[in-house]
Design a protein around this motif. Structure first.
Motif, PDB file in Angstrom:
ATOM      1  N   GLU A 114      -8.601  12.092  -6.972  1.00  0.00           N
ATOM      2  CA  GLU A 114      -7.762  11.664  -8.090  1.00  0.00           C
ATOM      3  C   GLU A 114      -7.658  12.785  -9.107  1.00  0.00           C
ATOM      4  O   GLU A 114      -8.675  13.345  -9.527  1.00  0.00           O
ATOM      5  CB  GLU A 114      -8.350  10.412  -8.740  1.00  0.00           C
TER       6      GLU A 114
ATOM      7  N   LYS B 167      -1.267   8.676  -9.496  1.00  0.00           N
ATOM      8  CA  LYS B 167      -0.616   8.654 -10.800  1.00  0.00           C
ATOM      9  C   LYS B 167       0.255   7.415 -11.001  1.00  0.00           C
ATOM     10  O   LYS B 167       0.794   7.200 -12.083  1.00  0.00           O
ATOM     11  CB  LYS B 167       0.243   9.907 -10.977  1.00  0.00           C
ATOM     12  N   VAL B 168       0.415   6.606  -9.932  1.00  0.00           N
ATOM     13  CA  VAL B 168       1.233   5.401 -10.026  1.00  0.00           C
ATOM     14  C   VAL B 168       0.365   4.194  -9.667  1.00  0.00           C
ATOM     15  O   VAL B 168      -0.836   4.326  -9.444  1.00  0.00           O
ATOM     16  CB  VAL B 168       2.459   5.503  -9.088  1.00  0.00           C
ATOM     17  N   LYS B 169       0.972   3.031  -9.607  1.00  0.00           N
ATOM     18  CA  LYS B 169       0.223   1.823  -9.251  1.00  0.00           C
ATOM     19  C   LYS B 169      -0.092   1.871  -7.754  1.00  0.00           C
ATOM     20  O   LYS B 169       0.801   1.663  -6.925  1.00  0.00           O
ATOM     21  CB  LYS B 169       1.034   0.578  -9.614  1.00  0.00           C
ATOM     22  N   HIS B 170      -1.352   2.166  -7.420  1.00  0.00           N
ATOM     23  CA  HIS B 170      -1.711   2.441  -6.030  1.00  0.00           C
ATOM     24  C   HIS B 170      -2.740   1.475  -5.459  1.00  0.00           C
ATOM     25  O   HIS B 170      -3.373   1.776  -4.455  1.00  0.00           O
ATOM     26  CB  HIS B 170      -2.243   3.876  -5.912  1.00  0.00           C
ATOM     27  N   ASP B 171      -2.919   0.305  -6.082  1.00  0.00           N
ATOM     28  CA  ASP B 171      -3.808  -0.691  -5.492  1.00  0.00           C
ATOM     29  C   ASP B 171      -3.331  -0.963  -4.066  1.00  0.00           C
ATOM     30  O   ASP B 171      -2.128  -1.165  -3.832  1.00  0.00           O
ATOM     31  CB  ASP B 171      -3.760  -1.996  -6.283  1.00  0.00           C
TER      32      ASP B 171
ATOM     33  N   HIS C 200       5.412  -0.109  -7.291  1.00  0.00           N
ATOM     34  CA  HIS C 200       4.464   0.980  -7.527  1.00  0.00           C
ATOM     35  C   HIS C 200       4.796   1.808  -8.763  1.00  0.00           C
ATOM     36  O   HIS C 200       3.999   2.668  -9.145  1.00  0.00           O
ATOM     37  CB  HIS C 200       4.404   1.902  -6.306  1.00  0.00           C
ATOM     38  N   LYS C 201       5.962   1.565  -9.354  1.00  0.00           N
ATOM     39  CA  LYS C 201       6.405   2.347 -10.515  1.00  0.00           C
ATOM     40  C   LYS C 201       6.371   3.848 -10.195  1.00  0.00           C
ATOM     41  O   LYS C 201       5.933   4.670 -11.001  1.00  0.00           O
ATOM     42  CB  LYS C 201       5.522   2.057 -11.734  1.00  0.00           C
ATOM     43  N   GLN C 202       6.848   4.184  -9.013  1.00  0.00           N
ATOM     44  CA  GLN C 202       6.793   5.560  -8.527  1.00  0.00           C
ATOM     45  C   GLN C 202       8.200   6.098  -8.329  1.00  0.00           C
ATOM     46  O   GLN C 202       9.117   5.370  -7.942  1.00  0.00           O
ATOM     47  CB  GLN C 202       6.034   5.609  -7.195  1.00  0.00           C
TER      48      GLN C 202
ATOM     49  N   THR D 138      -4.974   7.302  -0.795  1.00  0.00           N
ATOM     50  CA  THR D 138      -5.697   6.808  -1.979  1.00  0.00           C
ATOM     51  C   THR D 138      -6.787   5.829  -1.586  1.00  0.00           C
ATOM     52  O   THR D 138      -7.782   5.679  -2.306  1.00  0.00           O
ATOM     53  CB  THR D 138      -4.729   6.127  -2.961  1.00  0.00           C
TER      54      THR D 138
ATOM     55  N   ARG E 146      -0.804  -3.587  -2.985  1.00  0.00           N
ATOM     56  CA  ARG E 146       0.618  -3.315  -3.210  1.00  0.00           C
ATOM     57  C   ARG E 146       1.265  -2.731  -1.955  1.00  0.00           C
ATOM     58  O   ARG E 146       2.432  -3.033  -1.641  1.00  0.00           O
ATOM     59  CB  ARG E 146       0.802  -2.362  -4.388  1.00  0.00           C
ATOM     60  N   TYR E 147       0.524  -1.860  -1.248  1.00  0.00           N
ATOM     61  CA  TYR E 147       1.059  -1.281  -0.011  1.00  0.00           C
ATOM     62  C   TYR E 147       1.186  -2.341   1.078  1.00  0.00           C
ATOM     63  O   TYR E 147       2.115  -2.288   1.900  1.00  0.00           O
ATOM     64  CB  TYR E 147       0.167  -0.130   0.450  1.00  0.00           C
TER      65      TYR E 147
END
Length: 314
Positions: free
Chosen positions: A304, A8-12, A87-89, A173, A15-16
């Motif tokens: 998802e 539900k958030v930016k999970h590319d 991540h905007k989480q 993810t 990014r991690y």
């Protein structure tokens, strides 16, 4: 579903990777005060920098404890900003699948393991008193207590949020299952403990305990759909141990109540926590929190979420 929340958030996954590098970078930067303190105190005269045992003995143990815990506090702050801005989480969703963080779970796990740790320590103390010396000094212990109560929970929280939260969701993810994140985070978590002085003293077999602890905390998190129990257990394990007993060959050398002066020998006892104590604790939690469907929660897919479409709305 705890892991699926990351969809539900930016999970590319890049990014991690960047987020992990940022947290590690902050950790290294926050180690500079420790290095500076050592240089001013000793100047590295006659000291092998690679000898961690010598490094930890240069400063007063309370000062050393504060300086080695400081990078964990800084890294936790860095991870918070990574989660929020990269991540905007929300911090809640990286902690638990529940609508809010269940602090009762945190305190129950903390209290359970704190009581067990105290009991086991004093059973060993009274059964083998020759292995211990009374180490209590009021002022140093008071300073230790303040440092430990503030900073050790930050240290353990950083490890839990990084491995059982941030990376477990990221791997979830990426691989879209639960068992690969469980294995990978447990191996990474255990592997980072390879540099602890306990490994140099006791040998590589102790890694069974560290990796086993990673699996234990990961299973706990997946089964409970959140990190609260892992947060409480880990904090109790490190905090109570630091206050109760220390030894010259451990990473936490503190002004604790007791000092273990026995010559450590690693034997069958390394298997007892992993194959006896940890399963027992999982059983207690499973009964209290009514865990079911173990196969799916540990080996199932991470799918998802499908957003519901309400008829009549565009």
């Amino acid at each position: 579903m705890y892991l699926a929340q990351a969809f539900k958030v930016k999970h590319d996954f890049w990014r991690y990777v960047i987020g992990s590098i940022a947290v590690i970078g902050v950790n290294f930067v926050a180690q500079i005060p420790f290095i500076i303190a050592i240089v001013f105190k000793d100047g590295f005269s006659g000291l092998s920098v690679s000898d961690e045992s010598d490094l930890l003995n240069i400063l007063d143990s309370n000062t050393t404890l504060f300086l080695i815990l400081l990078p964990f506090a800084a890294s936790l702050i860095a991870l918070y900003f990574v989660v929020k801005y990269l991540h905007k989480q929300s911090w809640r969703s990286v902690t638990t699948s529940r609508k809010k963080i269940d602090w009762k779970r945190v305190f129950f796990a903390f209290g359970l393991w704190a009581v067990v740790t105290v009991i086991l320590t004093f059973i060993d103390y009274y059964s083998s008193p020759e292995d211990y010396v009374w180490n209590f000094k009021f002022v140093p212990f008071l300073i230790l207590f303040i440092i430990a109560v503030i900073f050790i929970p930050l240290q353990t929280s950083l490890e839990e949020y990084l491995f059982r939260g941030y990376l477990m969701q990221g791997f979830g993810t990426l691989f879209r299952n639960k068992w690969i994140p469980l294995i990978m985070t447990s191996l990474i978590f255990g592997g980072l403990h390879y540099f602890n002085p306990e490994v140099a003293k006791l040998g590589n077999t102790i890694m069974i305990y560290y990796i086993g602890t990673g699996f234990f905390l990961g299973i706990m998190t997946l089964m409970d759909e959140g990190m609260e129990l892992a947060l409480g257990y880990h904090a109790a394990n490190n905090l109570i141990t630091a206050l109760l007993v220390t030894a010259d060959w451990t990473v936490f050398r503190t002004h604790s109540l007791l000092r273990d002066v026995s010559e450590p020998v690693l034997g069958f006892d390394v298997f007892i926590p992993v194959f006896v104590i940890f399963p027992t604790i999982l059983f207690i939690f499973s009964r209290k929190y009514k865990w079911t469907n173990w196969k799916d929660k540990l080996f199932g897919k991470v799918e998802e979420p499908v957003e519901e479409i309400i008829l009549g709305e565009e």
